[in-house]
Design a protein around this motif. Structure first.
Motif, short mmCIF file in Angstrom:
data_model
loop_
_atom_site.label_atom_id
_atom_site.label_comp_id
_atom_site.label_asym_id
_atom_site.label_seq_id
_atom_site.Cartn_x
_atom_site.Cartn_y
_atom_site.Cartn_z
N GLY A 1 0.24 -1.08 0.00
CA GLY A 1 0.14 -0.45 -0.03
C GLY A 1 1.00 1.33 -0.20
O GLY A 1 0.07 1.77 0.00
N LEU A 2 1.60 0.77 0.14
CA LEU A 2 3.10 1.99 -0.04
C LEU A 2 3.32 2.68 -0.97
O LEU A 2 4.25 3.43 -1.10
CB LEU A 2 4.25 1.82 1.24
N GLY A 3 3.14 2.18 -2.10
CA GLY A 3 3.89 2.50 -3.61
C GLY A 3 3.59 3.75 -3.86
O GLY A 3 4.25 4.58 -4.94
N ASP A 4 2.07 4.23 -3.19
CA ASP A 4 1.72 5.66 -3.56
C ASP A 4 2.37 7.20 -3.47
O ASP A 4 1.69 8.19 -3.37
CB ASP A 4 0.19 5.91 -3.31
N PHE A 5 3.10 6.33 -1.82
CA PHE A 5 3.83 7.37 -1.30
C PHE A 5 5.41 7.92 -2.35
O PHE A 5 5.63 8.30 -1.53
CB PHE A 5 4.01 7.19 -0.16
N PHE A 6 5.51 6.50 -3.18
CA PHE A 6 7.10 7.48 -3.56
C PHE A 6 6.66 7.79 -4.60
O PHE A 6 7.02 7.37 -6.23
CB PHE A 6 7.75 5.60 -3.68
N THR A 7 6.21 9.36 -4.19
CA THR A 7 7.10 10.39 -4.86
C THR A 7 7.45 11.18 -4.81
O THR A 7 7.67 12.04 -3.46
CB THR A 7 5.89 10.75 -6.21
N GLY A 8 8.43 12.12 -5.80
CA GLY A 8 9.35 13.32 -5.18
C GLY A 8 10.44 12.55 -4.25
O GLY A 8 10.96 11.06 -4.71
N PRO A 9 11.58 13.92 -3.48
CA PRO A 9 12.64 12.75 -3.51
C PRO A 9 12.32 12.39 -1.68
O PRO A 9 11.94 13.38 -0.58
CB PRO A 9 12.92 14.13 -2.51
N THR A 10 12.14 10.94 -2.08
CA THR A 10 11.97 10.12 -0.62
C THR A 10 12.62 9.85 -0.54
O THR A 10 13.48 9.26 -0.40
CB THR A 10 10.48 9.41 -1.31
N ALA A 11 12.47 8.85 1.03
CA ALA A 11 13.59 8.18 1.91
C ALA A 11 12.34 7.05 2.60
O ALA A 11 11.56 7.47 3.14
CB ALA A 11 14.55 9.27 3.09
N ILE A 12 13.44 5.82 2.89
CA ILE A 12 12.51 5.11 4.09
C ILE A 12 13.09 4.86 5.47
O ILE A 12 14.50 4.50 5.00
CB ILE A 12 12.31 3.92 3.00
N ALA A 13 12.47 5.04 6.02
CA ALA A 13 12.37 4.89 7.58
C ALA A 13 12.11 3.24 8.44
O ALA A 13 10.35 3.27 7.70
CB ALA A 13 12.83 5.98 8.46
N ALA A 14 12.70 1.95 8.54
CA ALA A 14 12.40 1.33 9.11
C ALA A 14 12.73 1.08 10.48
O ALA A 14 13.84 0.69 10.39
CB ALA A 14 11.92 -0.07 7.90
#
Length: 171
Positions: free
Chosen positions: A69-82
């Motif tokens: 469901g996170l696929g839509d959030f990946f626009t622009g300069p993004t980073a992932i914290a897990a």
């Protein structure tokens, strides 16, 4: 990046998504190197990871995981914290976001539950796994302490009563 590096990156991100208890997506709005270093150190301290990834590769990596469901959030300069602890990464990101306006919380996910920015902030306000463990241990130990106090209390009361009678007769 050549094809093999992209495949390695997708495999790494897929492993991160497979092991994570929560994933937070942020958008970089002009963080300096020093600010990014501070953020990475804060995230590392709580046992989480922070990775800037190419959006197309991140979308490929989330496919087939609980975090699709996170696929839509990946626009622009993004980073992932897990992080494995569902609250740790959210707390670190939200605390850092309070100090600067150059990072935006886009959203996140706890397993299949997709969260918006307000959901991530609410998640950050919850106690962490270690805090919950401490509270639970305190609750477990409390009855034993109360039992010990109750076991010694009658003897102390009797001693005070006898002492009062002795003082009364002496007077």
């Amino acid at each position: 990046m050549d094809r093999s590096q992209k495949a390695d990156s997708v495999a790494y991100l897929n492993g991160v998504f497979s092991e994570a208890g929560a994933v937070i997506i942020t958008r970089n709005l002009g963080l300096t190197v020093a600010q990014t270093t501070v953020l990475r150190n804060k995230i590392r301290e709580v046992g989480a990871t922070y990775k800037v990834a190419k959006n197309s590769l991140a979308k490929l990596a989330v496919a087939g995981t609980d975090y699709e469901g996170l696929g839509d959030f990946f626009t622009g300069p993004t980073a992932i914290a897990a992080s494995v602890d569902p609250v740790a990464a959210a707390k670190a990101i939200v605390e850092f976001a309070k100090t600067t306006d150059k990072i935006e919380i886009v959203g996140g996910s706890m397993g299949t539950q997709v969260l918006n920015a307000d959901g991530v902030k609410a998640l950050a306000s919850m106690p962490s796994l270690d805090e919950l463990r401490g509270t639970l241990i305190g609750l477990i130990q409390a009855p034993a302490t109360k039992l010990a106090q109750l076991a010694t209390a009658p003897a102390a009361k009797l001693a005070r009563v006898f002492s009062a009678y002795a003082e009364k007769e002496a007077a």
